[in-house]
Design a protein around this motif. Sequence first.
Motif, PDB file in Angstrom:
ATOM      1  N   MET A  23       0.823  -1.205   0.000  1.00  0.00           N
ATOM      2  CA  MET A  23       0.000   0.000   0.000  1.00  0.00           C
ATOM      3  C   MET A  23       0.861   1.261   0.000  1.00  0.00           C
ATOM      4  N   LEU A  24       2.052   1.195   0.577  1.00  0.00           N
ATOM      5  CA  LEU A  24       2.910   2.365   0.701  1.00  0.00           C
ATOM      6  C   LEU A  24       3.412   2.852  -0.647  1.00  0.00           C
ATOM      7  N   THR A  25       3.677   1.933  -1.556  1.00  0.00           N
ATOM      8  CA  THR A  25       4.252   2.304  -2.849  1.00  0.00           C
ATOM      9  C   THR A  25       3.232   2.242  -3.980  1.00  0.00           C
ATOM     10  N   ARG A  26       1.989   1.957  -3.651  1.00  0.00           N
ATOM     11  CA  ARG A  26       0.962   1.898  -4.690  1.00  0.00           C
ATOM     12  C   ARG A  26       0.789   3.268  -5.344  1.00  0.00           C
ATOM     13  N   SER A  27       0.574   3.262  -6.646  1.00  0.00           N
ATOM     14  CA  SER A  27       0.440   4.517  -7.421  1.00  0.00           C
ATOM     15  C   SER A  27       1.639   5.426  -7.197  1.00  0.00           C
ATOM     16  N   LEU A  28       2.828   4.782  -7.124  1.00  0.00           N
ATOM     17  CA  LEU A  28       4.090   5.517  -6.968  1.00  0.00           C
ATOM     18  C   LEU A  28       4.098   6.390  -5.713  1.00  0.00           C
ATOM     19  N   GLY A  29       3.566   5.828  -4.625  1.00  0.00           N
ATOM     20  CA  GLY A  29       3.608   6.513  -3.332  1.00  0.00           C
ATOM     21  C   GLY A  29       2.625   7.647  -3.180  1.00  0.00           C
ATOM     22  N   ALA A  30       1.504   7.589  -3.878  1.00  0.00           N
ATOM     23  CA  ALA A  30       0.506   8.670  -3.818  1.00  0.00           C
ATOM     24  C   ALA A  30      -0.008   8.910  -2.398  1.00  0.00           C
ATOM     25  N   LEU A  31       0.077   7.887  -1.549  1.00  0.00           N
ATOM     26  CA  LEU A  31      -0.357   8.010  -0.157  1.00  0.00           C
ATOM     27  C   LEU A  31       0.288   9.210   0.531  1.00  0.00           C
ATOM     28  N   PHE A  32       1.542   9.505   0.170  1.00  0.00           N
ATOM     29  CA  PHE A  32       2.301  10.540   0.863  1.00  0.00           C
ATOM     30  C   PHE A  32       2.152  11.930   0.248  1.00  0.00           C
ATOM     31  N   ASP A  33       1.207  12.080  -0.661  1.00  0.00           N
ATOM     32  CA  ASP A  33       0.963  13.404  -1.241  1.00  0.00           C
ATOM     33  C   ASP A  33       0.402  14.379  -0.218  1.00  0.00           C
ATOM     34  N   SER A  34      -0.417  13.868   0.704  1.00  0.00           N
ATOM     35  CA  SER A  34      -1.080  14.725   1.689  1.00  0.00           C
ATOM     36  C   SER A  34      -1.264  13.969   2.998  1.00  0.00           C
ATOM     37  N   SER A  35      -1.207  14.714   4.098  1.00  0.00           N
ATOM     38  CA  SER A  35      -1.418  14.097   5.416  1.00  0.00           C
ATOM     39  C   SER A  35      -2.898  13.963   5.757  1.00  0.00           C
ATOM     40  N   ILE A  36      -3.757  14.545   4.947  1.00  0.00           N
ATOM     41  CA  ILE A  36      -5.198  14.517   5.213  1.00  0.00           C
ATOM     42  C   ILE A  36      -5.771  13.154   4.835  1.00  0.00           C
ATOM     43  N   GLY A  37      -6.364  12.489   5.815  1.00  0.00           N
ATOM     44  CA  GLY A  37      -6.929  11.170   5.588  1.00  0.00           C
ATOM     45  C   GLY A  37      -8.448  11.192   5.570  1.00  0.00           C
ATOM     46  N   SER A  38      -9.031  10.091   5.153  1.00  0.00           N
ATOM     47  CA  SER A  38     -10.489   9.983   5.064  1.00  0.00           C
ATOM     48  C   SER A  38     -10.944   8.659   5.675  1.00  0.00           C
ATOM     49  N   GLN A  39     -12.250   8.474   5.732  1.00  0.00           N
ATOM     50  CA  GLN A  39     -12.819   7.214   6.195  1.00  0.00           C
ATOM     51  C   GLN A  39     -12.377   6.073   5.296  1.00  0.00           C
ATOM     52  N   ASP A  40     -12.335   6.320   4.005  1.00  0.00           N
ATOM     53  CA  ASP A  40     -11.903   5.292   3.056  1.00  0.00           C
ATOM     54  C   ASP A  40     -10.450   4.892   3.307  1.00  0.00           C
ATOM     55  N   ASP A  41      -9.601   5.868   3.649  1.00  0.00           N
ATOM     56  CA  ASP A  41      -8.200   5.553   3.953  1.00  0.00           C
ATOM     57  C   ASP A  41      -8.108   4.622   5.155  1.00  0.00           C
ATOM     58  N   TYR A  42      -8.881   4.919   6.197  1.00  0.00           N
ATOM     59  CA  TYR A  42      -8.857   4.097   7.407  1.00  0.00           C
ATOM     60  C   TYR A  42      -9.337   2.680   7.109  1.00  0.00           C
ATOM     61  N   CYS A  43     -10.306   2.554   6.220  1.00  0.00           N
ATOM     62  CA  CYS A  43     -10.849   1.237   5.884  1.00  0.00           C
ATOM     63  C   CYS A  43      -9.852   0.370   5.109  1.00  0.00           C
ATOM     64  N   LYS A  44      -8.780   0.966   4.622  1.00  0.00           N
ATOM     65  CA  LYS A  44      -7.752   0.187   3.922  1.00  0.00           C
ATOM     66  C   LYS A  44      -6.901  -0.620   4.901  1.00  0.00           C
ATOM     67  N   SER A  45      -6.908  -0.215   6.169  1.00  0.00           N
ATOM     68  CA  SER A  45      -6.157  -0.966   7.179  1.00  0.00           C
ATOM     69  C   SER A  45      -7.038  -2.052   7.774  1.00  0.00           C
ATOM     70  N   ARG A  46      -6.413  -2.995   8.454  1.00  0.00           N
ATOM     71  CA  ARG A  46      -7.151  -4.116   9.044  1.00  0.00           C
ATOM     72  C   ARG A  46      -6.615  -4.394  10.443  1.00  0.00           C
ATOM     73  N   ALA A  47      -7.419  -5.031  11.247  1.00  0.00           N
ATOM     74  CA  ALA A  47      -7.009  -5.385  12.601  1.00  0.00           C
ATOM     75  C   ALA A  47      -5.930  -6.458  12.552  1.00  0.00           C
ATOM     76  N   VAL A  48      -4.909  -6.294  13.390  1.00  0.00           N
ATOM     77  CA  VAL A  48      -3.809  -7.266  13.458  1.00  0.00           C
ATOM     78  C   VAL A  48      -3.442  -7.500  14.923  1.00  0.00           C
ATOM     79  N   GLU A  49      -2.688  -8.561  15.159  1.00  0.00           N
ATOM     80  CA  GLU A  49      -2.202  -8.832  16.511  1.00  0.00           C
ATOM     81  C   GLU A  49      -0.832  -8.209  16.742  1.00  0.00           C
ATOM     82  N   ARG A  50      -0.017  -8.166  15.674  1.00  0.00           N
ATOM     83  CA  ARG A  50       1.289  -7.509  15.737  1.00  0.00           C
ATOM     84  C   ARG A  50       1.544  -6.805  14.414  1.00  0.00           C
TER      85      ARG A  50
END
Length: 203
Positions: A23-50
């Motif tokens: 996810m970090l390098t998808r679309s050539l790192g587009a994630l890091f274009d802006s610090s502003i996140g959305s509900q959709d951004d949060y839904c890309k993550s998942r619950a983990v134990e570690r």
Amino acid sequence: SSDLSKLDSHVDTAMLRAVGSAMLTRSLGALFDSSIGSQDDYCKSRAVERIDDFISHSWQTRRWPKFFALCLVYNLRAAAVASCLAATVIFLLELDAVSLLPTSSTSLIVQGGKSYVHSRGFSGMFVSPVIFVIVALFWQNIWWSRTVFVDKLCIHQTDAELKKAGIRGIAGFLERSDRLVVLWAESYFTRLWCTYELASWIH
């Protein structure tokens, strides 16, 4: 500024979330274009134990240095192995005994009364670097991915209470991480949170 005295070294397991490193390098790192996140951004993550890797970075640093640094961290070894394997296979296919690939030049070598035909191939000079670049940029999407914590995706950005709880639990996220990946830049130690994350990891 944030009150560090209110931060907690533990985090509720229900809040422990991560994304795949691809996810970090998808679309050539587009994630890091802006610090502003959305509900959709949060839904890309998942619950983990570690968490495998905690990504510590400054939002003042532009997207491209982070993208290339992450490619080196996660893909360099695979790129080196793939390009070396490609060069070896091409070399074998260019041997006179095989001759499955064209050669750029052929020369006759006479030594000790015996003559030898020496062929010089060119495919490896072009194919190996191309394979190196492709694997270095896209290996995580092709085959392998680690679980990583990155603030924009793993801390809720639109729910004020959840965001506050996530920020206060940064040290807890670090405690549940196996490795800290620092995307260092000149502005890194000018950011309070970056310094706090590194200090929490060392502590």
